[in-house]
Design an enzyme around this catalytic site. Structure first.
Site, PDB file in Angstrom:
ATOM      1  N   ASP A  31       0.845  -1.187   0.000  1.00 17.63           N
ATOM      2  CA  ASP A  31       0.000   0.000   0.000  1.00 17.63           C
ATOM      3  C   ASP A  31       0.889   1.247   0.000  1.00 17.63           C
ATOM      4  O   ASP A  31       1.894   1.313   0.705  1.00 17.63           O
ATOM      5  CB  ASP A  31      -0.912  -0.001   1.238  1.00 17.63           C
ATOM      6  CG  ASP A  31      -2.079   0.964   1.089  1.00 17.63           C
ATOM      7  OD1 ASP A  31      -3.222   0.488   0.955  1.00 17.63           O
ATOM      8  OD2 ASP A  31      -1.835   2.196   1.097  1.00 17.63           O
ATOM      9  N   HIS A 100     -10.181  -5.648  -3.142  1.00 17.12           N
ATOM     10  CA  HIS A 100      -8.820  -5.874  -2.628  1.00 17.12           C
ATOM     11  C   HIS A 100      -8.905  -6.195  -1.153  1.00 17.12           C
ATOM     12  O   HIS A 100      -9.737  -5.663  -0.435  1.00 17.12           O
ATOM     13  CB  HIS A 100      -7.925  -4.660  -2.868  1.00 17.12           C
ATOM     14  CG  HIS A 100      -8.499  -3.367  -2.399  1.00 17.12           C
ATOM     15  ND1 HIS A 100      -9.476  -2.682  -3.103  1.00 17.12           N
ATOM     16  CD2 HIS A 100      -8.261  -2.631  -1.290  1.00 17.12           C
ATOM     17  CE1 HIS A 100      -9.801  -1.589  -2.456  1.00 17.12           C
ATOM     18  NE2 HIS A 100      -9.097  -1.523  -1.335  1.00 17.12           N
TER      19      HIS A 100
HETATM   20  P1  5GP Z   1      -9.694   1.184   0.151  1.00 20.31           P
HETATM   21  O1  5GP Z   1      -9.773   2.513   0.854  1.00 20.31           O
HETATM   22  O2  5GP Z   1     -10.391   1.242  -1.195  1.00 20.31           O
HETATM   23  O3  5GP Z   1     -10.109   0.013   0.977  1.00 20.31           O
HETATM   24  O4  5GP Z   1      -8.155   0.940  -0.112  1.00 20.31           O
HETATM   25  C1  5GP Z   1      -7.452   1.535  -1.163  1.00 20.31           C
HETATM   26  C2  5GP Z   1      -6.019   1.527  -0.771  1.00 20.31           C
HETATM   27  O5  5GP Z   1      -5.236   1.820  -1.918  1.00 20.31           O
HETATM   28  C3  5GP Z   1      -5.639   2.607   0.278  1.00 20.31           C
HETATM   29  O6  5GP Z   1      -5.137   1.983   1.450  1.00 20.31           O
HETATM   30  C4  5GP Z   1      -4.614   3.461  -0.424  1.00 20.31           C
HETATM   31  O7  5GP Z   1      -3.571   3.899   0.422  1.00 20.31           O
HETATM   32  C5  5GP Z   1      -4.121   2.558  -1.531  1.00 20.31           C
HETATM   33  N1  5GP Z   1      -3.658   3.263  -2.712  1.00 20.31           N
HETATM   34  C6  5GP Z   1      -4.251   4.330  -3.310  1.00 20.31           C
HETATM   35  N2  5GP Z   1      -3.559   4.704  -4.386  1.00 20.31           N
HETATM   36  C7  5GP Z   1      -2.493   3.849  -4.476  1.00 20.31           C
HETATM   37  C8  5GP Z   1      -1.413   3.732  -5.403  1.00 20.31           C
HETATM   38  O8  5GP Z   1      -1.275   4.465  -6.383  1.00 20.31           O
HETATM   39  N3  5GP Z   1      -0.515   2.740  -5.163  1.00 20.31           N
HETATM   40  C9  5GP Z   1      -0.616   1.899  -4.093  1.00 20.31           C
HETATM   41  N4  5GP Z   1       0.328   0.977  -3.964  1.00 20.31           N
HETATM   42  N5  5GP Z   1      -1.636   1.971  -3.216  1.00 20.31           N
HETATM   43  C10 5GP Z   1      -2.560   2.936  -3.396  1.00 20.31           C
END
Ligand code: 5GP
Length: 114
Positions: A31, A100
Site C-alpha cells: 500500500d 482488494h
Molecule cells: P480502500 O480505501 O479502497 O479500501 O483501499 C485503497 C487503498 O489503496 C488505500 O489503502 C490506499 O492507500 C491505496 N492506494 C491508493 N492509491 C495507491 C497507489 O497508487 N498505489 C498503491 N500501492 N496503493 C494505493
C-alpha cells in the site's frame, strides 16, 4: 467500456507499485500509504468493484485471493498474526472500486475495529 481502475493500471504496469506477488489470477503490492509495518493489498485481476458485486462464479477466485493473502502474510514473516480488511462501499472507506484485501501486520490491532 468504463475507465480502468487504479489497480488495473497497476496490473498493466501503467502505474508503478512495489509488487510482492503475482500470478495469472491475483496481484499483491504494498500500500502506498501503509497503516502498519506490513500493509499489502491483494487483488483479483478480474475487476470486480466490491464484495457486494461478486457473483457465484467468483466464489473460487475470492477464496483463492483469501488463501493467497494468508500465504503472503506468512512469507512476510507475520503468519502468526495478521489482520485482513475488505472495505465494501464508500460509507466504510472504500476508495478504489476493485476488490482488494488489505493484509496488515507487524503491530497490535484493537477490537472492535475503528
Ligand atoms: P480502500 O480505501 O479502497 O479500501 O483501499 C485503497 C487503498 O489503496 C488505500 O489503502 C490506499 O492507500 C491505496 N492506494 C491508493 N492509491 C495507491 C497507489 O497508487 N498505489 C498503491 N500501492 N496503493 C494505493
Amino acid at each position: 467500456m468504463s475507465e480502468p481502475t487504479l489497480f488495473e493500471r497497476i496490473i498493466a504496469r501503467e502505474i508503478p507499485a512495489d509488487i510482492v506477488y503475482e500470478d495469472e489470477r491475483v496481484i499483491a503490492f504494498r500500500d502506498i500509504n501503509p497503516q502498519a509495518p506490513m500493509h499489502i493489498l491483494v487483488c483479483p485481476k478480474k475487476p470486480i468493484p466490491k464484495v457486494a458485486d461478486a457473483a457465484a462464479a467468483d466464489d473460487e477466485l475470492l477464496g483463492y485471493v483469501l488463501r493467497k493473502a494468508g500465504e503472503i502474510a506468512t512469507a512476510e514473516g507475520h503468519g502468526e498474526g495478521f489482520r485482513l480488511v475488505v472495505n465494501n462501499g464508500a460509507p466504510v472507506g472504500q476508495t478504489v472500486f476493485h476488490i482488494h484485501v488489505h493484509v496488515l501486520g507487524g503491530r497490535g490491532f484493537g477490537w472492535p475495529p475503528g
